[in-house]
Design a protein around this motif. Sequence first.
Motif, PDB file in Angstrom:
ATOM      1  N   MET A  10     -36.475 -26.740  37.594  1.00 34.70           N
ATOM      2  CA  MET A  10     -35.472 -27.263  38.419  1.00 34.70           C
ATOM      3  C   MET A  10     -35.815 -26.978  40.243  1.00 34.70           C
ATOM      4  N   VAL A  11     -36.454 -25.879  40.340  1.00 28.38           N
ATOM      5  CA  VAL A  11     -36.761 -25.268  41.672  1.00 28.38           C
ATOM      6  C   VAL A  11     -37.822 -26.192  42.331  1.00 28.38           C
ATOM      7  N   PRO A  12     -38.720 -26.498  42.029  1.00 28.38           N
ATOM      8  CA  PRO A  12     -39.657 -27.537  42.629  1.00 28.38           C
ATOM      9  C   PRO A  12     -39.249 -28.929  42.776  1.00 28.38           C
ATOM     10  N   ALA A  13     -38.489 -29.332  41.950  1.00 29.24           N
ATOM     11  CA  ALA A  13     -38.237 -30.735  41.581  1.00 29.24           C
ATOM     12  C   ALA A  13     -36.909 -30.802  42.698  1.00 29.24           C
ATOM     13  N   SER A  14     -35.840 -29.803  43.121  1.00 30.38           N
ATOM     14  CA  SER A  14     -34.815 -29.881  44.030  1.00 30.38           C
ATOM     15  C   SER A  14     -35.399 -29.819  45.250  1.00 30.38           C
ATOM     16  N   ALA A  15     -36.497 -28.985  45.596  1.00 24.97           N
ATOM     17  CA  ALA A  15     -36.906 -29.049  46.855  1.00 24.97           C
ATOM     18  C   ALA A  15     -37.653 -30.428  47.233  1.00 24.97           C
ATOM     19  N   LEU A  16     -38.265 -30.786  46.228  1.00 25.69           N
ATOM     20  CA  LEU A  16     -38.993 -32.118  46.594  1.00 25.69           C
ATOM     21  C   LEU A  16     -38.007 -33.352  46.827  1.00 25.69           C
ATOM     22  N   THR A  17     -36.843 -33.191  45.998  1.00 26.03           N
ATOM     23  CA  THR A  17     -35.977 -34.479  46.352  1.00 26.03           C
ATOM     24  C   THR A  17     -35.055 -34.040  47.470  1.00 26.03           C
ATOM     25  N   THR A  18     -34.695 -33.046  47.986  1.00 24.58           N
ATOM     26  CA  THR A  18     -34.252 -32.852  49.178  1.00 24.58           C
ATOM     27  C   THR A  18     -34.923 -33.376  50.324  1.00 24.58           C
ATOM     28  N   ALA A  19     -36.198 -33.327  50.184  1.00 21.31           N
ATOM     29  CA  ALA A  19     -37.019 -33.692  51.451  1.00 21.31           C
ATOM     30  C   ALA A  19     -37.135 -35.287  51.657  1.00 21.31           C
ATOM     31  N   ILE A  20     -36.641 -35.997  50.648  1.00 24.04           N
ATOM     32  CA  ILE A  20     -36.818 -37.509  50.827  1.00 24.04           C
ATOM     33  C   ILE A  20     -36.019 -38.242  51.732  1.00 24.04           C
ATOM     34  N   PRO A  21     -34.635 -37.894  51.940  1.00 25.65           N
ATOM     35  CA  PRO A  21     -33.852 -38.531  52.867  1.00 25.65           C
ATOM     36  C   PRO A  21     -33.875 -37.973  54.240  1.00 25.65           C
ATOM     37  N   GLU A  22     -33.472 -39.002  55.195  1.00 24.08           N
ATOM     38  CA  GLU A  22     -33.551 -38.804  56.768  1.00 24.08           C
ATOM     39  C   GLU A  22     -32.063 -38.008  56.986  1.00 24.08           C
ATOM     40  N   MET A  23     -32.066 -37.321  58.040  1.00 21.45           N
ATOM     41  CA  MET A  23     -30.768 -36.481  58.326  1.00 21.45           C
ATOM     42  C   MET A  23     -29.566 -37.422  57.975  1.00 21.45           C
TER      43      MET A  23
END
Length: 432
Positions: free
Chosen positions: A329-342
Amino acid sequence: METREQKIAKIPFTSYQKFVIFIIAITQFTVVLDFMIMSPMGDMLMKSLGIKPSQFGLAVAFYGISAGLSGLLTAGFADRFDRKKLLLFFYIGFILGTILCGISTSYAMLLIGRIVTGIFGGVIGSISMAIITDIFEINHRGRVMGFITMGFGASQVLGIPISLYIANHMGWQSPFLMVALLAIIIAVLIYAKLQPVDKHLKAQRDKSALMHLWHTIAKKDYRIGFAATALLSIGGFMMMPFGSAFAINNLKITKEQLPITYMVAGISTLIIMPLIGKLSDRIDKFKIFAIASIWMMVVVVSYTHLSVTPLWMVLIFNVLMMMGIMSRMVPASALTTAIPEMADRGAFMSINSSLQQIAGGIASMCAGMIVVQKTKTSPLEHYDTLGYVMVGISVVGVIMLYRVSVMVKNKMARHKLNTIKTTVTEEIVLSE
């Protein structure tokens, strides 16, 4: 020599950032506990209300599906308001839904309570992640996610054992009222201490909330992230609803021993989550995810084939299984949050959370149709089938998250290149 990213990762949090981590973690604790307590009380609810596994699976699914649909409907508006105000609005609705569950006296009333709680509670996670993404840089988010995910572990160490104890002595409704009381205190803290989170409002381009939602869904990179999240959720929610029923009726754990199993698993989560968070900021996040996924598959297949088992062995299996699940969960969440622009973060997080909830709801319903229990006290049948299905879905999930990892790396490389170009241009202008 340390890179810039490694130096950023070591910068300590400010006192306000620590408060934000605490308030988001404790908020997640209440929301997760409200959802998670259904599984430990599954055997109790099925016997008290006289319902079948398929009906209980439906009760769990209603929360997820209503939460998912709510998230989709509100996604277009997620980036058009101060995130603090959105968090308060939905958290108050969550409190009201939890109180409704706490005063339920029938299966139908419980279903209504779960729907109301899902409509409001399902959006809170996405708002929280958007707040985290706005306040913390990606090189800090692994640590932050590690602490936030501790809310999950804390719900098992403290919340679930206490809730089960209260439920055993005061009835299955009492844990919901306990959660509601704690949530009221947290809502007051959010109102009084959390600063406005509104920088994203300056980056808005779409005048229409519907168009903003459509533009978010239309982006290919975002859709890959959505698909990865949905697959992870389907696999994760397959076994959860019937965990207590399997432990009691198949493994022959007593209802007095049940809180101990959740407490031990939760303590292991509290220990490993911060470590995984730090590792994911310094080591390739996908590698950690892949290793944890393989670990989880092996343990899940072994666990679902157990019959009558001593308590100490059940405890070991629960710890090993939780280590694998939470370390994904931790690495998956960190990667997913980096996808979108602000400008898209709120909408992206809402849609992502919605698909997560809907996928979990579908998984719960499917699990309810696969698992069979002939009488109230007979062993669950076909629980091992859930384990195999979960493994198959997890394999596809690893492939999808690899694509997410590649996208994030490419995005960071482009951002770094643009930063260098901007710096060089500024230096040239100054020299002239």
